[in-house]
Design a protein around this motif. Sequence first.
Motif, PDB file in Angstrom:
ATOM      1  N   LEU A  53     -15.670-100.928  -3.920  1.00 49.99           N
ATOM      2  CA  LEU A  53     -15.046-101.054  -2.605  1.00 49.99           C
ATOM      3  C   LEU A  53     -13.651-101.625  -2.740  1.00 49.99           C
ATOM      4  CD1 LEU A  53     -17.988-102.744  -0.635  1.00 49.99           C
ATOM      5  CD2 LEU A  53     -17.357-100.319  -0.623  1.00 49.99           C
ATOM      6  N   GLU A  54     -12.789-101.282  -1.790  1.00 50.49           N
ATOM      7  CA  GLU A  54     -11.451-101.879  -1.769  1.00 50.49           C
ATOM      8  C   GLU A  54     -11.578-103.335  -1.335  1.00 50.49           C
ATOM      9  OE1 GLU A  54      -7.263-101.473   0.672  1.00 50.49           O
ATOM     10  OE2 GLU A  54      -8.720 -99.854   0.805  1.00 50.49           O
ATOM     11  N   LEU A  55     -10.919-104.231  -2.066  1.00 49.55           N
ATOM     12  CA  LEU A  55     -10.902-105.651  -1.720  1.00 49.55           C
ATOM     13  C   LEU A  55      -9.493-106.048  -1.297  1.00 49.55           C
ATOM     14  CD1 LEU A  55     -13.040-107.191  -4.626  1.00 49.55           C
ATOM     15  CD2 LEU A  55     -13.809-106.372  -2.382  1.00 49.55           C
ATOM     16  N   THR A  56      -9.391-107.102  -0.498  1.00 54.67           N
ATOM     17  CA  THR A  56      -8.088-107.603  -0.070  1.00 54.67           C
ATOM     18  C   THR A  56      -7.517-108.529  -1.135  1.00 54.67           C
ATOM     19  OG1 THR A  56      -8.962-109.579   0.991  1.00 54.67           O
ATOM     20  CG2 THR A  56      -8.867-107.563   2.338  1.00 54.67           C
ATOM     21  N   ALA A  57      -6.282-108.958  -0.952  1.00 55.92           N
ATOM     22  CA  ALA A  57      -5.653-109.902  -1.884  1.00 55.92           C
ATOM     23  C   ALA A  57      -6.412-111.217  -1.926  1.00 55.92           C
ATOM     24  CB  ALA A  57      -4.197-110.145  -1.483  1.00 55.92           C
ATOM     25  N   GLU A  58      -7.083-111.572  -0.805  1.00 57.64           N
ATOM     26  CA  GLU A  58      -7.868-112.817  -0.746  1.00 57.64           C
ATOM     27  C   GLU A  58      -9.227-112.677  -1.410  1.00 57.64           C
ATOM     28  OE1 GLU A  58      -6.752-111.394   2.160  1.00 57.64           O
ATOM     29  OE2 GLU A  58      -5.066-112.677   2.656  1.00 57.64           O
ATOM     30  N   ALA A  62     -12.192-105.173   2.144  1.00 54.95           N
ATOM     31  CA  ALA A  62     -11.261-104.580   3.107  1.00 54.95           C
ATOM     32  C   ALA A  62     -12.041-103.697   4.067  1.00 54.95           C
ATOM     33  CB  ALA A  62     -10.205-103.760   2.371  1.00 54.95           C
ATOM     34  N   VAL A  63     -11.737-103.844   5.364  1.00 56.76           N
ATOM     35  CA  VAL A  63     -12.392-103.027   6.376  1.00 56.76           C
ATOM     36  C   VAL A  63     -11.348-102.318   7.223  1.00 56.76           C
ATOM     37  CG1 VAL A  63     -14.524-104.389   6.477  1.00 56.76           C
ATOM     38  CG2 VAL A  63     -12.607-104.994   7.948  1.00 56.76           C
ATOM     39  N   ASP A  64     -11.784-101.270   7.908  1.00 51.33           N
ATOM     40  CA  ASP A  64     -10.921-100.465   8.763  1.00 51.33           C
ATOM     41  C   ASP A  64     -10.693-101.192  10.084  1.00 51.33           C
ATOM     42  OD1 ASP A  64      -9.507 -98.357   9.911  1.00 51.33           O
ATOM     43  OD2 ASP A  64     -11.332 -97.268  10.445  1.00 51.33           O
ATOM     44  N   ALA A  65      -9.487-101.719  10.269  1.00 51.90           N
ATOM     45  CA  ALA A  65      -9.084-102.434  11.494  1.00 51.90           C
ATOM     46  C   ALA A  65     -10.099-103.508  11.854  1.00 51.90           C
ATOM     47  CB  ALA A  65      -8.843-101.450  12.608  1.00 51.90           C
ATOM     48  N   ARG A  66     -10.611-103.480  13.078  1.00 52.44           N
ATOM     49  CA  ARG A  66     -11.554-104.516  13.535  1.00 52.44           C
ATOM     50  C   ARG A  66     -12.999-104.067  13.396  1.00 52.44           C
ATOM     51  NH1 ARG A  66     -10.014-107.674  18.763  1.00 52.44           N
ATOM     52  NH2 ARG A  66     -11.903-108.620  17.988  1.00 52.44           N
ATOM     53  N   SER A  67     -13.239-102.991  12.675  1.00 51.97           N
ATOM     54  CA  SER A  67     -14.607-102.515  12.471  1.00 51.97           C
ATOM     55  C   SER A  67     -15.172-103.157  11.208  1.00 51.97           C
ATOM     56  CB  SER A  67     -14.625-100.994  12.339  1.00 51.97           C
ATOM     57  OG  SER A  67     -14.202-100.603  11.050  1.00 51.97           O
ATOM     58  N   LYS A  69     -16.292-101.009   8.792  1.00 56.25           N
ATOM     59  CA  LYS A  69     -16.261 -99.876   7.868  1.00 56.25           C
ATOM     60  C   LYS A  69     -15.439-100.220   6.634  1.00 56.25           C
ATOM     61  CE  LYS A  69     -16.325 -96.695  11.761  1.00 56.25           C
ATOM     62  NZ  LYS A  69     -15.524 -95.727  12.515  1.00 56.25           N
ATOM     63  N   THR A  70     -16.033-100.012   5.476  1.00 62.06           N
ATOM     64  CA  THR A  70     -15.336-100.263   4.212  1.00 62.06           C
ATOM     65  C   THR A  70     -14.696 -98.979   3.709  1.00 62.06           C
ATOM     66  OG1 THR A  70     -17.227 -99.728   2.808  1.00 62.06           O
ATOM     67  CG2 THR A  70     -17.085-102.005   3.635  1.00 62.06           C
ATOM     68  N   SER A  71     -14.126 -99.037   2.531  1.00 60.27           N
ATOM     69  CA  SER A  71     -13.479 -97.867   1.931  1.00 60.27           C
ATOM     70  C   SER A  71     -14.494 -96.824   1.447  1.00 60.27           C
ATOM     71  CB  SER A  71     -12.598 -98.305   0.759  1.00 60.27           C
ATOM     72  OG  SER A  71     -13.370 -99.009  -0.203  1.00 60.27           O
ATOM     73  N   LEU A  72     -15.765 -97.143   1.459  1.00 58.56           N
ATOM     74  CA  LEU A  72     -16.813 -96.212   1.028  1.00 58.56           C
ATOM     75  C   LEU A  72     -17.636 -95.798   2.253  1.00 58.56           C
ATOM     76  CD1 LEU A  72     -18.188 -94.842  -1.407  1.00 58.56           C
ATOM     77  CD2 LEU A  72     -19.590 -96.886  -1.653  1.00 58.56           C
ATOM     78  N   PRO A  73     -17.595 -94.521   2.640  1.00 60.61           N
ATOM     79  CA  PRO A  73     -18.334 -94.077   3.823  1.00 60.61           C
ATOM     80  C   PRO A  73     -19.811 -94.472   3.755  1.00 60.61           C
ATOM     81  CG  PRO A  73     -16.903 -92.337   3.049  1.00 60.61           C
ATOM     82  CD  PRO A  73     -16.885 -93.429   2.001  1.00 60.61           C
ATOM     83  N   GLY A  74     -20.297 -95.025   4.868  1.00 60.01           N
ATOM     84  CA  GLY A  74     -21.695 -95.434   4.942  1.00 60.01           C
ATOM     85  C   GLY A  74     -21.949 -96.846   4.479  1.00 60.01           C
ATOM     86  N   ALA A  78     -20.089-107.467   6.545  1.00 60.01           N
ATOM     87  CA  ALA A  78     -20.245-108.455   7.611  1.00 60.01           C
ATOM     88  C   ALA A  78     -20.230-109.855   7.014  1.00 60.01           C
ATOM     89  CB  ALA A  78     -21.561-108.225   8.358  1.00 60.01           C
ATOM     90  N   GLY A  79     -19.784-110.803   7.813  1.00 62.48           N
ATOM     91  CA  GLY A  79     -19.851-112.204   7.423  1.00 62.48           C
ATOM     92  C   GLY A  79     -18.749-112.648   6.496  1.00 62.48           C
ATOM     93  N   ASP A  80     -19.096-113.572   5.617  1.00 66.58           N
ATOM     94  CA  ASP A  80     -18.128-114.201   4.732  1.00 66.58           C
ATOM     95  C   ASP A  80     -17.374-113.227   3.844  1.00 66.58           C
ATOM     96  OD1 ASP A  80     -19.214-116.441   5.834  1.00 66.58           O
ATOM     97  OD2 ASP A  80     -19.878-117.339   3.958  1.00 66.58           O
ATOM     98  N   VAL A  81     -17.984-112.085   3.503  1.00 61.17           N
ATOM     99  CA  VAL A  81     -17.324-111.142   2.601  1.00 61.17           C
ATOM    100  C   VAL A  81     -16.123-110.452   3.229  1.00 61.17           C
ATOM    101  CG1 VAL A  81     -19.391-110.732   1.204  1.00 61.17           C
ATOM    102  CG2 VAL A  81     -18.843-109.193   3.095  1.00 61.17           C
ATOM    103  N   LEU A  82     -15.966-110.556   4.568  1.00 58.31           N
ATOM    104  CA  LEU A  82     -14.799-109.922   5.176  1.00 58.31           C
ATOM    105  C   LEU A  82     -13.929-110.896   5.955  1.00 58.31           C
ATOM    106  CD1 LEU A  82     -15.160-109.383   8.488  1.00 58.31           C
ATOM    107  CD2 LEU A  82     -16.813-107.757   7.640  1.00 58.31           C
ATOM    108  N   ASP A  83     -14.304-112.149   6.043  1.00 59.81           N
ATOM    109  CA  ASP A  83     -13.555-113.121   6.832  1.00 59.81           C
ATOM    110  C   ASP A  83     -12.891-114.156   5.929  1.00 59.81           C
ATOM    111  OD1 ASP A  83     -12.549-114.918   8.643  1.00 59.81           O
ATOM    112  OD2 ASP A  83     -14.486-115.564   9.404  1.00 59.81           O
ATOM    113  N   PRO A  84     -11.599-113.982   5.617  1.00 62.70           N
ATOM    114  CA  PRO A  84     -10.932-114.920   4.705  1.00 62.70           C
ATOM    115  C   PRO A  84     -10.541-116.245   5.349  1.00 62.70           C
ATOM    116  CG  PRO A  84      -9.367-113.300   5.464  1.00 62.70           C
ATOM    117  CD  PRO A  84     -10.706-112.902   6.036  1.00 62.70           C
ATOM    118  N   HIS A  85     -10.693-116.353   6.664  1.00 61.45           N
ATOM    119  CA  HIS A  85     -10.225-117.563   7.347  1.00 61.45           C
ATOM    120  C   HIS A  85     -11.368-118.475   7.791  1.00 61.45           C
ATOM    121  CE1 HIS A  85      -7.404-120.086   9.465  1.00 61.45           C
ATOM    122  NE2 HIS A  85      -8.142-119.979  10.548  1.00 61.45           N
ATOM    123  N   TYR A  86     -12.247-118.013   8.644  1.00 64.18           N
ATOM    124  CA  TYR A  86     -13.268-118.889   9.231  1.00 64.18           C
ATOM    125  C   TYR A  86     -14.487-119.090   8.343  1.00 64.18           C
ATOM    126  CZ  TYR A  86     -10.455-118.620  13.384  1.00 64.18           C
ATOM    127  OH  TYR A  86      -9.421-118.696  14.259  1.00 64.18           O
TER     128      TYR A  86
END
Length: 128
Positions: A53-58, A62-67, A69-74, A78-86
């Motif tokens: 999967l595509e990962l962010t610099a943090e 990486a997800v598509d906008a506010r969804s 959806k990752t770089s791999l269809p399907g 959710a949760g800590d793996v996509l939220d670098p702040h809270y």
Amino acid sequence: MWNNEITRVDGDGKVNRLALRNTVTGEESSLDVTGLFVAIGHDPRTALFADQLELTAEGTVAVDARSSKTSLPGVFAAGDVLDPHYRQAITAAGSGCTAALDVEHYLASRLPTTPQLAETSYERTHYV
């Protein structure tokens, strides 16, 4: 509670006391409690997805906008793996709901269109 570590969790059917050790002085003490929340740190543990999967610099997924959806269809995040702040439980619960809805829409989009299925389509369940 600074400089203390939990050495034992006590209770009969539920947590009611913690045994503590001061990490500076070595002094032992106890604390009466009605519950315990264990924080496991701020590392989202996404390294196992690095080649898939595509990962962010943090280092989050990486997800598509506010969804979710990752770089791999399907595949949805959710949760800590996509939220670098809270990185908190309530954020994980909310993004878990987002992921569940994204999965539902993804699966619905892959079903053959029939009159019966058309009633449960994305457009019918969302105000457009």
